[in-house]
Every structure is written in structure tokens, then in C-alpha cells.
Design a protein around this motif. Structure first.
Motif, PDB file in Angstrom:
ATOM      1  N   GLY A  87       2.305  23.024  10.056  1.00  0.00           N
ATOM      2  CA  GLY A  87       2.379  23.918   8.910  1.00  0.00           C
ATOM      3  C   GLY A  87       3.211  25.145   9.229  1.00  0.00           C
ATOM      4  O   GLY A  87       4.344  25.066   9.730  1.00  0.00           O
ATOM      5  N   THR A  88       2.620  26.304   9.002  1.00  0.00           N
ATOM      6  CA  THR A  88       3.319  27.578   9.181  1.00  0.00           C
ATOM      7  C   THR A  88       3.831  27.774  10.601  1.00  0.00           C
ATOM      8  O   THR A  88       4.893  28.372  10.813  1.00  0.00           O
ATOM      9  CB  THR A  88       2.366  28.724   8.794  1.00  0.00           C
ATOM     10  OG1 THR A  88       1.955  28.542   7.438  1.00  0.00           O
ATOM     11  CG2 THR A  88       3.033  30.082   8.936  1.00  0.00           C
ATOM     12  N   SER A  89       3.099  27.286  11.587  1.00  0.00           N
ATOM     13  CA  SER A  89       3.409  27.609  12.984  1.00  0.00           C
ATOM     14  C   SER A  89       4.681  26.976  13.520  1.00  0.00           C
ATOM     15  O   SER A  89       5.097  27.282  14.636  1.00  0.00           O
ATOM     16  CB  SER A  89       2.223  27.235  13.885  1.00  0.00           C
ATOM     17  OG  SER A  89       1.080  27.988  13.545  1.00  0.00           O
ATOM     18  N   THR A 145      11.319  32.761  20.455  1.00  0.00           N
ATOM     19  CA  THR A 145      10.467  31.691  20.970  1.00  0.00           C
ATOM     20  C   THR A 145      10.730  30.394  20.234  1.00  0.00           C
ATOM     21  O   THR A 145      11.431  30.359  19.220  1.00  0.00           O
ATOM     22  CB  THR A 145       8.973  32.073  20.846  1.00  0.00           C
ATOM     23  OG1 THR A 145       8.184  31.163  21.616  1.00  0.00           O
ATOM     24  CG2 THR A 145       8.504  32.032  19.391  1.00  0.00           C
ATOM     25  N   ASP A 146      10.171  29.330  20.756  1.00  0.00           N
ATOM     26  CA  ASP A 146      10.080  28.057  20.053  1.00  0.00           C
ATOM     27  C   ASP A 146       8.648  27.990  19.549  1.00  0.00           C
ATOM     28  O   ASP A 146       7.727  27.674  20.298  1.00  0.00           O
ATOM     29  CB  ASP A 146      10.394  26.904  21.012  1.00  0.00           C
ATOM     30  CG  ASP A 146      10.365  25.542  20.330  1.00  0.00           C
ATOM     31  OD1 ASP A 146       9.583  25.376  19.369  1.00  0.00           O
ATOM     32  OD2 ASP A 146      11.095  24.640  20.764  1.00  0.00           O
ATOM     33  N   ASP A 147       8.434  28.321  18.277  1.00  0.00           N
ATOM     34  CA  ASP A 147       7.075  28.486  17.755  1.00  0.00           C
ATOM     35  C   ASP A 147       6.240  27.219  17.823  1.00  0.00           C
ATOM     36  O   ASP A 147       5.044  27.261  18.147  1.00  0.00           O
ATOM     37  CB  ASP A 147       7.105  29.036  16.322  1.00  0.00           C
ATOM     38  CG  ASP A 147       8.044  28.266  15.387  1.00  0.00           C
ATOM     39  OD1 ASP A 147       8.656  27.266  15.814  1.00  0.00           O
ATOM     40  OD2 ASP A 147       8.168  28.681  14.219  1.00  0.00           O
ATOM     41  N   SER A 148       6.855  26.068  17.536  1.00  0.00           N
ATOM     42  CA  SER A 148       6.086  24.821  17.536  1.00  0.00           C
ATOM     43  C   SER A 148       5.674  24.432  18.957  1.00  0.00           C
ATOM     44  O   SER A 148       4.541  23.983  19.183  1.00  0.00           O
ATOM     45  CB  SER A 148       6.868  23.689  16.878  1.00  0.00           C
ATOM     46  OG  SER A 148       8.142  23.544  17.456  1.00  0.00           O
ATOM     47  N   ARG A 149       6.572  24.629  19.925  1.00  0.00           N
ATOM     48  CA  ARG A 149       6.210  24.311  21.306  1.00  0.00           C
ATOM     49  C   ARG A 149       5.189  25.311  21.857  1.00  0.00           C
ATOM     50  O   ARG A 149       4.302  24.943  22.623  1.00  0.00           O
ATOM     51  CB  ARG A 149       7.451  24.264  22.206  1.00  0.00           C
ATOM     52  CG  ARG A 149       8.283  23.006  21.981  1.00  0.00           C
ATOM     53  CD  ARG A 149       9.099  22.662  23.219  1.00  0.00           C
ATOM     54  NE  ARG A 149       8.247  22.373  24.354  1.00  0.00           N
ATOM     55  CZ  ARG A 149       7.665  21.183  24.605  1.00  0.00           C
ATOM     56  NH1 ARG A 149       7.843  20.166  23.784  1.00  0.00           N
ATOM     57  NH2 ARG A 149       6.923  21.007  25.673  1.00  0.00           N
ATOM     58  N   LEU A 150       5.313  26.570  21.491  1.00  0.00           N
ATOM     59  CA  LEU A 150       4.324  27.557  21.922  1.00  0.00           C
ATOM     60  C   LEU A 150       2.932  27.144  21.431  1.00  0.00           C
ATOM     61  O   LEU A 150       1.955  27.160  22.201  1.00  0.00           O
ATOM     62  CB  LEU A 150       4.689  28.937  21.385  1.00  0.00           C
ATOM     63  CG  LEU A 150       3.743  30.077  21.767  1.00  0.00           C
ATOM     64  CD1 LEU A 150       3.794  30.361  23.260  1.00  0.00           C
ATOM     65  CD2 LEU A 150       4.074  31.341  20.972  1.00  0.00           C
TER      66      LEU A 150
END
Length: 549
Positions: A59-61, A171-176
Motif C-alpha cells: 500500500g502506502t509504504s 531510501t527504498d521505502d518498500s525494501r525498508l
């Protein structure tokens, strides 16, 4: 079957654990908020479960601006506590996920007729440096018009009056998000994607004590029991609350934002830029051979599971870019990818839309369902701490601080940028027979961190097959992510684990056939499932460049 707690090949084991055990805390939602809660809870010695109806960060992340903000924009509203907390949290996230969070120079131009001039920007950045605890070497610099145009010749010289340069973190939000969830699993949490909560279980006193879950991979239905249930479903929290009782009081109001991606040669900025355009903030972020731009913001009331980019939104961002960089003549055909996401703002009965809250809030129903909503990517750790402290208070226990401020995430066993470079050099020498350039290994390290050697071992296993280098590498990357990162669909792999969908669409198209074939073999898809996955991926490819009128 191996014992990996974050492998798609171990779903049966995880489903059995979820059904057979009773948990202290059960989290609904595998975005950054829910994953952060699971990690905080497991490090407190609690028995923890988390279920996500689709994939982690789906979703949002995975649809943010991919920045770990230090809270500078909150200064405009004199939100001092948020600036302090966000600035400090940014530093913690950087230390604990150094391969995924990178400091970048952010150029903030002063634009005629906008909010800032040289004096107010200098004052704001000085206050920000102090409140956010910015390191001495990362404090801001102010430039006059001449030096500003030397730093960024593409700027519109008729509009730009000067600039401030400060440090932000990309950052890479999905990987974080995925690495936070994976770290929780490595520490003992039972975590599963594609497991949708469909109903609540309640005791004789009408208190929630568990949930019914539909496993979307094997079409099984299980029940999970827990002492406390936390609803951390992001924009979908009200959908979850409705399964408990009618939503009253506070409720979600959705804000949509979009980003568009260009080839770097189309938008060759010298550094990242954050500029005002008629009061709105627009970010221009170069990443390798791409530059992405965003975001718009508008209230959203349509289908949350299929968020389209509107043509008018793309044209709005193109207009902003034309005003700032008039010599580039960018048009809609220069856009090579896009994404759209929604974030939940908190409204309340009896309050006007102008009073929407952008802060995270916790509220509990009379059945005991605890909901957390709102917040930002940067503040995920503090949101988790607040939830755990809320539960401690509910249980009349002593309030304790979070332990996650010093826990490095999976793959983040680095203490400096030099450590990342050193590992790259070491792996390049150790796996010289794979014919990978040092830069290729460096990019893998920026994605998989200190877990990269496992990937290279998998590439070695594929080395004997009759494949070209690109096919070998991407097939091995797929196998690694299935067995170590819970990849269960084509979009998990292409979008949230690798971001190829957003930043290398040609690679997706070149490899889709062999990736689909390999996934079908590893995950034992029948022809119907294989066709479903292929159609879904083709739709996602089309959607990145199809703009709704």
C-alpha cells in the motif's frame, strides 16, 4: 524445506504456527507501521504475529516520495516537537539501515513570490539544524543567486533568487518496510503476507480475542488468537474497524499523491531539489540513470486497490518543472514510469476538512481493538513505541522505552559507508568467476546489504545453466527473494523487492517470460495461476504509463 522464517516455501509451517499458538500481540497490516510494531514487540520479549492481506509495503509504504524526511517542512507550522522527533528518528533509521538510507544534498531554491527569502530560509535552516540535531558536517549552506545558478544551471534565472543546501536522506521505502518485517521474523515473530483478516473473534464479554484469516496462496482459512489486536492497516484501517463495529468519532480521510519518472538525460539536475510552486512543495530526485518528481496532493475517494495516475496530475507536475527548468521542454512523452499512493489523514466528526490531522493517533474501540493511523515513514519506530507503551499502560505495567533504536535491520551490518564499499570489493574478488562488474555488485549491496553474499551464491548455482548474464542474474535474484524475502507474486519481485517496475521497465519487459516460467516451477503454479500472474503483471506495466483522463 529449510528453516527460513521468511521464505515463501515455508508458508505451511507459518500457517500452522499462527493457528496453533496464542499471541501477546497480533498486528493487522504489513506496511511500515505494522512491521515496526512487530519488531518493537518481539524485542520486548512478547509473542508476536503479523498478517498482511497482500504483500509487505503493497500500500502506502511503497508509494511514498522515498525520502526519510528530517521534518523541515513542519517548521512552517512551528511544530517544534515533530521537528525534534523526526530529525532524531531520521538519524536512527540511517544508522540501522545504512545500505537502504543514503544522505543526499538537497537544494532548496528561493523563488520569487513564494514563502521564503534569504533571511527566513537562513533562520529556518539554522533552527532546523539545532532542533533536529543535525551533524556538524551536514549543516546547511546558504547561496546567493550567482552561486545558486552555478550549482544548478537549469534553474529559471528569472525566478530563483538564491538557495539553501542541506542534507536529506533517500531510501527504498518498500525494501525498508520488508527488512523491518524480516528482522522481526528473524527475532521470532510469526509473519505472513497474502493472509487477509476477514472477521474478528470475540469472547463472552464482546472483547476481540482473535481473527479469521484467509490465506490467498492456498485458499485456506485459519483462526489466530491473541491477547491484544492492533489494527495498523494504513489507509484501510477503517475497513478493518468496520468488521468490528460501525466507525464513529475519528475516521480516515485519504490524500493521493503521484510521482513521475524520467530518464536522467531528460532531467539532468546536478543534485536533488526541493522547491515551492504556488505554495506546494515539489521534489526532484535523481537516482542513478533516472530522475523522479513528485508529489501532487488531492483528496481521494475512489478504489483504494487500484489507484490510477491522472493525466491532469502529470500535466500539473510538468507545469511545475517547466516553470523551474524552462530550457528542458519536458512533455508527457518524456515520462517513462509513474506511481500513485494514498496516505491516511485523520478526520473527526464535527470538524472541518481544514482541521485534518497529519499526525499519528491511537484509538481503541469498546471491544478492545486498538487502531493506529496517520504518521510518516520516518516516524515508524516512534509510532511502534507509542503502541507498545499504550498496551503497557492498559495492562498497568511500567512504561518502558523502545529497544529498536540500536537494532540494525536484516542486511544492515554496516557502521559506515566505507563498510559498504569494502564489502563490495571483497565480494567482487571472491566471486570473480561470475563476471560481475564491481558496480553491479555495489548495486546489489545497496539492495540486499550484508545479505548480498547469499544472492551471489545463488547466482553461482545458476551459472552452469545455458543463460546469458542478465537472465542468469535476474533468475537467481528471483530465487533468492522467494526463499529469503517471501516473494509470492510477480509484482512482489518486480515492484517491491527490486523496484524494476518503477525504474527499469525495459528490464521487466525483457525478463518477464523467463521470470514467469521460473516462478511457475519454484512455486508449482498451474497454467491458470501462471496466466493470472502474467495478466496482472502486464496490467501493472501498462498502468505505469497509462494516465487516466
Amino acid at each position: 524445506m529449510n528453516s527460513n522464517t521468511f521464505s515463501t516455501l515455508n508458508r505451511d509451517l507459518l500457517l500452522n504456527q499462527l493457528e496453533e499458538e496464542t499471541f501477546d500481540i497480533l498486528v493487522i497490516g504489513g506496511g511500515i507501521t505494522g512491521s515496526g510494531i512487530a519488531l518493537d514487540a518481539i524485542t520486548r520479549g512478547l509473542k508476536v504475529a503479523l498478517v498482511e492481506r497482500y504483500d509487505f509495503a503493497s500500500g502506502t509504504s511503497s508509494r511514498s516520495g522515498k525520502l526519510i524526511h528530517g521534518g523541515l517542512k513542519y517548521l512552517q507550522n512551528f511544530d517544534i516537537p515533530v521537528v525534534k522527533e523526526t530529525g532524531r528518528e531520521r538519524d536512527i533509521v540511517y544508522k540501522n539501515a545504512r545500505h537502504l538510507v543514503y544522505p543526499i544534498k538537497m537544494n532548496f531554491p528561493i523563488i520569487k513570490k513564494e514563502s521564503y527569502n534569504l533571511v527566513t530560509l537562513k533562520a529556518g535552516l539554522t533552527l532546523y539544524d539545532r532542533l533536529a540535531g543535525v551533524k556538524k558536517e551536514e549543516r546547511h549552506t546558504i547561496y546567493g543567486k550567482k552561486n545558486t545558478l552555478e550549482n544548478e544551471p537549469l534553474f529559471n534565472s528569472k525566478l530563483v533568487q538564491g538557495s539553501g543546501v542541506y542534507v536529506e536522506y533517500r531510501t527504498d521505502d518498500s525494501r525498508l518496510t520488508m527488512e523491518v518485517a524480516k528482522t522481526a521474523a528473524e527475532k521470532g515473530a510469526t509473519i505472513l503476507n497474502y493472509a487477509e483478516m476477514t472477521d474478528f473473534l470475540k469472547d463472552a464479554n464482546n472483547q476481540v480475542k482473535g481473527i479469521v484469516v484467509k490465506d490467498h496462496i492456498d485458499n485456506k482459512t485459519i483462526t489466530i488468537r491473541a491477547k491484544h489486536i492492533v489494527n495498523a492497516a494504513g489507509p484501510w484501517v477503517d475497513k478493518v474497524r468496520e468488521k468490528d463495529r460501525p466507525v464513529t468519532g475519528k475516521y480516515m480521510v485519504l490524500a493521493k499523491g503521484i510521482h513521475i519518472v524520467f530518464d536522467y538525460h531528460s532531467l539532468p539536475v546536478n543534485s536533488s531539489i526541493y522547491f515551492q510552486h504556488k505554495g506546494r512543495m515539489i521534489a526532484v530526485i535523481p537516482v542513478g540513470n533516472r530522475t523522479y518528481v513528485g508529489s501532487t496532493e488531492s483528496l481521494y475517494t475512489e478504489n483504494m486497490d487500484n489507484i490510477m495516475v491522472n493525466k491532469s496530475e502529470v500535466e500539473y507536475l510538468l507545469g511545475c518543472l517547466h516553470d523551474m527548468f524552462p530550457t528542458l521542454n519536458l512533455n508527457i512523452h518524456d515520462v517513462i514510469s509513474s506511481w500513485a499512493g494514498i496516505r491516511p489523514l485523520i478526520g473527526e466528526d464535527g470538524k472541518s476538512p481544514s482541521e485534518l490531522s497529519r499526525h499519528d493517533e491511537i484509538f481503541e474501540s469498546d471491544t478492545g481493538l486498538i487502531t493506529i493511523a496517520g504518521g510518516k515513514l520516518t516516524g515508524y519506530r516512534k509510532m511502534a513505541e507509542r503502541i507498545l507503551q499504550y498496551i503497557e499502560k492498559k495492562e498497568k505495567k511500567a512504561i518502558t522505552p523502545s529497544k529498536t533504536d540500536h537494532i540494525k535491520l536484516s542486511g544492515a551490518q554496516f557502521n559506515s559507508a566505507e563498510d559498504i564499499t569494502s564489502l563490495t570489493t571483497l565480494l567482487h574478488g571472491r566471486y570473480i568467476e561470475l563476471n560481475l562488474a564491481e558496480e553491479e555488485i555495489y548495486q546489489y549491496v545497496l539492495r540486499y546489504g550484508s545479505n548480498t553474499e547469499k544472492l551471489l551464491q545463488t547466482i553461482s548455482e545458476y551459472n552452469a545453466k545455458d543463460l546469458n548474464l542478465e537472465e542468469r542474474n535476474i533468475l537467481a535474484e528471483l530465487a533468492y527473494t522467494i526463499d529469503n524475502e517471501m516473494v509470492a507474486s510477480l509484482s512482489d519481485f518486480y515492484d517491491r523487492r527490486t523496484s524494476y517496475l518503477l525504474f527499469d521497465l525495459d528490464k521487466v519487459k525483457r525478463s518477464l517470460e523467463i521470470i514467469t516460467s521460473e516462478m511457475s516451477t519454484i512455486l508449482r503454479w498451474d497454467n491458470k495461476k501462471r496466466e493470472e500472474e502474467n495478466r496482472a503483471m502486464q496490467y501493472l506495466i501498462k498502468r505505469t504509463l497509462s494516465f487516466k483522463d
